[in-house]
Design an enzyme around this catalytic site. Sequence first.
Site, PDB file in Angstrom:
ATOM      1  N   SER A  92     100.428  30.403  46.148  1.00 47.13           N
ATOM      2  CA  SER A  92      99.095  29.843  45.956  1.00 47.13           C
ATOM      3  C   SER A  92      98.643  30.065  44.516  1.00 47.13           C
ATOM      4  O   SER A  92      99.275  29.561  43.592  1.00 47.13           O
ATOM      5  CB  SER A  92      98.133  30.430  46.976  1.00 47.13           C
ATOM      6  OG  SER A  92      96.944  29.694  47.032  1.00 47.13           O
ATOM      7  N   GLY A 106      95.028  34.062  45.910  1.00 48.11           N
ATOM      8  CA  GLY A 106      93.647  34.398  46.230  1.00 48.11           C
ATOM      9  C   GLY A 106      92.628  33.622  45.441  1.00 48.11           C
ATOM     10  O   GLY A 106      91.530  34.127  45.186  1.00 48.11           O
TER      11      GLY A 106
END
Length: 666
Positions: free
Chosen positions: A252, A151
């Site tokens: 990520s 995120g």
Amino acid sequence: MRRPPCARRALLALAASALLCLGAPNMAAAATAPACASGTTVTIAGAPAAPTLCGLQTPVTPAGASAPVPVNAYLGIQYATAARFQPPAATVPAGSNVAQTAAGPFCPQAARPNLPTSAQSENCLYLNVFTPQSAISAPAQRPVLFFIHGGAFVEGSGYLPLYDSAKGATVGNLYDGSYLAAAGDMVVVTINYRLGALGFLALDNAVENPTVGGPLRGNFGILDQQAALDWVQKYIGAFGGDATRVTVAGESAGAMSAGLHLFSAPDSATRFQAAIMESNPVGSVYRTPAQAQGIGSLFRDALCTQVGGCLAGKPILLKATPAQIVAAQAGQLFGTRGKAGNPKALAAAEREAATRPLVGLLAQASPQVNDGLPWSPTVDGKVIVGQPLAGYNAVSATASMPPKPFVFGVNRDEGAVFANLAFLKLGLVLDPLFFNGKLVSMVWPDDAKTILGYSTTAQGQPVFPYRAPTRPAPSYMNGTAATLSGVINDFAFRCGNLAMANRAAARNAQASPALPAFGYLFAQPPLIDLYSAGKPPTEVAACAPGKNGNVCHGNELPYVFNTLGTAYAVYTRGSQPPPPADQALAQTMAAAWASFVNSPASPAPWTPVAASGAQLPTAWTPYAGLSSSLSQWSTAGSPSSLPASSIDSAAHCTALWNTVAPIGGQ
């Protein structure tokens, strides 16, 4: 994962901004949490007075199993508390038969339908545990998968429900570890950690320092992750987990975190045995304290407009509300003040501000582009001692980070969503003149000519793959954006990961044959569009299913957790299950991840779930450099593996990117 109606606040939101509108349950839901299921009580023997807690239970039938496996879920366990801009303090379990049946609040972040402000709190350091019922009190403890969500370090959570816009309600949990726990006979832990400025602010300010114990050096979110790892070390045995067999994983920004713990965070070294990094943009490196504190000063200026009092010389960091901090951190840190009366200057400043997050995905944290990922970890020399791109970093004159087994991998078209979002943000401003004349030189001031002048030959003619608009324009963005997609895909993801893996795998091989590395490429065309943009939000066409086949950033997540069924039902607003081939892929990927977690030094082969026409991997192949093979995850008739050298060649890694900074400088 991402999809309407979530909207991304930055082009660089690495892995959760538009994530299928995944959010946390609201506080009202927590107040009416379900009752504990029978047989879920555990005793925390490592805590004073041996407290007990209970949770939920779900029957899960793994692929090939003849009967369901009961899996217990313990949600919203507080592992630490933290005063604002201070290190976390461990929370000791207490109480009798405490119900852990609802996830804890989100850490403060931009509100969305599934992330309402009412569901957020600075008191947000909670984790969730999924474990087979049979593991509780069993003599043989199970391995542990410790997952860190992505995120862009500004949003997300370890518990991410999907938002069903048709029902106006959240459904399921993308990071539900139940299937992995059942299929892998292991314990799964997912965590929250502080985000944005609250998690990563670095600042040296004479007015603020006395109130916050400054100068601040950031990295509070990384300290939170380490505190959660400490909780696992102390208490996971009560849930049937083996504290000596912990694998840190993430996607990520979570993969960036896992890479930091593996390569660059000395205090993490004894807390886990192996790592998995999904879609780590390794080419995007981290700031020095001075660079990070420069961002902190800009943030404080922005916060002053929210809070006031700065002109009077008063401190504001502890006075500001979480909402004011989130608003300030989401603003343009390089503003347009003083240009309102000059339309040309204002337009140029707005274009510059809109471009910087995109530049940050590619840049090496140089001062002129240091707001690309403004809220990310800092190489402070203590919590984090070096760049993961370099592999295992030195921690002293005579020692370095200890080698460990690891998995690394990327998705086939990582750059597509970032380029499409850039085009939606910049429009026709993203043209060859801007790309070739400014953008590339902003990122690579010393190597722009080399990159733009790099050429190959096709049908006897020179081709310049990174000079816009070399690549054909799809229907949803122009040729310049398509060229940008190739730059992001090749530099930040493919070549960065191969360079990191080559260095680290060589070190592993020198240390011991029991420290293998493994790599993969996820190439499954999407069933769901994970991204949205605009107001009202609409799907980002680059990642839409059935249109172009791009395998975007984050697409692998519902396959790894085998939560694809819920995500597919929400996206299609229907009750039909995903196609059998996709179900088979999800079940097989879960088996592969579980194989590594169970035995990182020598993962066992697995039996792929049958999928018509598909060749799925059956074992992890050790990675020892470009001559090695990568597992390929796809049911589209692709082979189950491909040479790493083919990725290197297609992305021009050896020929170009390994010769320029930062890859060539490591």
